[in-house]
Design a protein around this motif. Structure first.
Motif, PDB file in Angstrom:
ATOM      1  N   MET A  89       0.817  -1.170   0.000  1.00 47.95           N
ATOM      2  CA  MET A  89       0.000   0.000   0.000  1.00 47.95           C
ATOM      3  C   MET A  89       0.876   1.256   0.000  1.00 47.95           C
ATOM      4  O   MET A  89       0.509   2.254  -0.651  1.00 47.95           O
ATOM      5  N   ASN A  90       1.944   1.155   0.711  1.00 45.13           N
ATOM      6  CA  ASN A  90       2.853   2.294   0.724  1.00 45.13           C
ATOM      7  C   ASN A  90       3.418   2.535  -0.664  1.00 45.13           C
ATOM      8  O   ASN A  90       3.629   3.682  -1.066  1.00 45.13           O
ATOM      9  N   THR A  91       3.726   1.473  -1.340  1.00 42.50           N
ATOM     10  CA  THR A  91       4.244   1.654  -2.691  1.00 42.50           C
ATOM     11  C   THR A  91       3.190   2.284  -3.592  1.00 42.50           C
ATOM     12  O   THR A  91       3.520   3.147  -4.417  1.00 42.50           O
ATOM     13  N   ASP A 114       3.126   5.850  -2.725  1.00 41.99           N
ATOM     14  CA  ASP A 114       4.298   6.553  -3.257  1.00 41.99           C
ATOM     15  C   ASP A 114       4.103   6.839  -4.751  1.00 41.99           C
ATOM     16  O   ASP A 114       4.460   7.924  -5.238  1.00 41.99           O
ATOM     17  N   ILE A 115       3.569   5.905  -5.470  1.00 41.67           N
ATOM     18  CA  ILE A 115       3.333   6.102  -6.913  1.00 41.67           C
ATOM     19  C   ILE A 115       2.305   7.208  -7.114  1.00 41.67           C
ATOM     20  O   ILE A 115       2.445   8.077  -7.982  1.00 41.67           O
ATOM     21  N   ILE A 116       1.266   7.215  -6.288  1.00 41.12           N
ATOM     22  CA  ILE A 116       0.226   8.239  -6.403  1.00 41.12           C
ATOM     23  C   ILE A 116       0.806   9.596  -6.030  1.00 41.12           C
ATOM     24  O   ILE A 116       0.533  10.606  -6.694  1.00 41.12           O
ATOM     25  N   TYR A 117       1.628   9.627  -4.971  1.00 40.78           N
ATOM     26  CA  TYR A 117       2.232  10.897  -4.562  1.00 40.78           C
ATOM     27  C   TYR A 117       3.184  11.438  -5.643  1.00 40.78           C
ATOM     28  O   TYR A 117       3.326  12.640  -5.809  1.00 40.78           O
ATOM     29  N   LYS A 118       3.826  10.524  -6.346  1.00 37.97           N
ATOM     30  CA  LYS A 118       4.709  10.974  -7.419  1.00 37.97           C
ATOM     31  C   LYS A 118       3.891  11.673  -8.516  1.00 37.97           C
ATOM     32  O   LYS A 118       4.355  12.638  -9.123  1.00 37.97           O
TER      33      LYS A 118
END
Length: 146
Positions: A1-3, A6-10
């Motif tokens: 979920m963190n990954t 992180d992809i969404i935050y990017k």
């Protein structure tokens, strides 16, 4: 979920980054607007100068046409005056010929009248001579009988 986060935050941007991007886009749009205004003004001035050129050409053509019209009118007036003078000369020649013919006719009529008077006078002379001759012969016969 963190990954995934992180992809969404990017993919997401911060408000500051969004404002910077917005400022960059707005400055780019402002530059494009300035370029468009400059192009419009230059095109407008180009159109205006071309319009002025066309007006000048039109005035020159109008002047040439007016000159040609004036020249044609002058030529027509000259030709008309020449034709009038030719017609007047022709009428004058005809009048002279008619006058000469009238004079010839008058001369011939006068000559004929003179000849007629001369023949009348001759006839009167012959008639008088004949009458006197007859009278003399008659008186001669009368004398012989008396």
């Amino acid at each position: 979920m963190n990954t995934n986060l992180d992809i969404i935050y990017k993919d997401m941007v911060t408000k500051v980054q969004q404002e910077i991007a917005l400022q960059q886009v707005m400055s780019h749009i402002g530059g494009v607007k300035k370029d468009m205004i400059i192009l419009e003004k230059s095109e407008f001035s180009a159109l205006r100068s071309e319009n002025e050129k066309i007006k000048l050409e039109l005035q020159q053509i109008k002047k040439q046409v007016m000159d040609e019209i004036t020249k044609v009118r002058a030529d027509n007036k000259l030709n008309l005056n020449l034709e009038k003078s030719r017609v007047k000369e022709l009428h004058a020649q005809q009048d002279r010929a008619l006058t000469q013919t009238d004079r010839k006719i008058d001369t011939e009529v006068a000559d004929l009248k003179t000849m007629l008077e001369s023949h009348k006078l001759d006839n009167i002379k012959y008639l008088a001579g004949s009458v006197f001759t007859c009278l003399t012969v008659a008186l001669g016969f009368y004398r012989l009988w008396i």
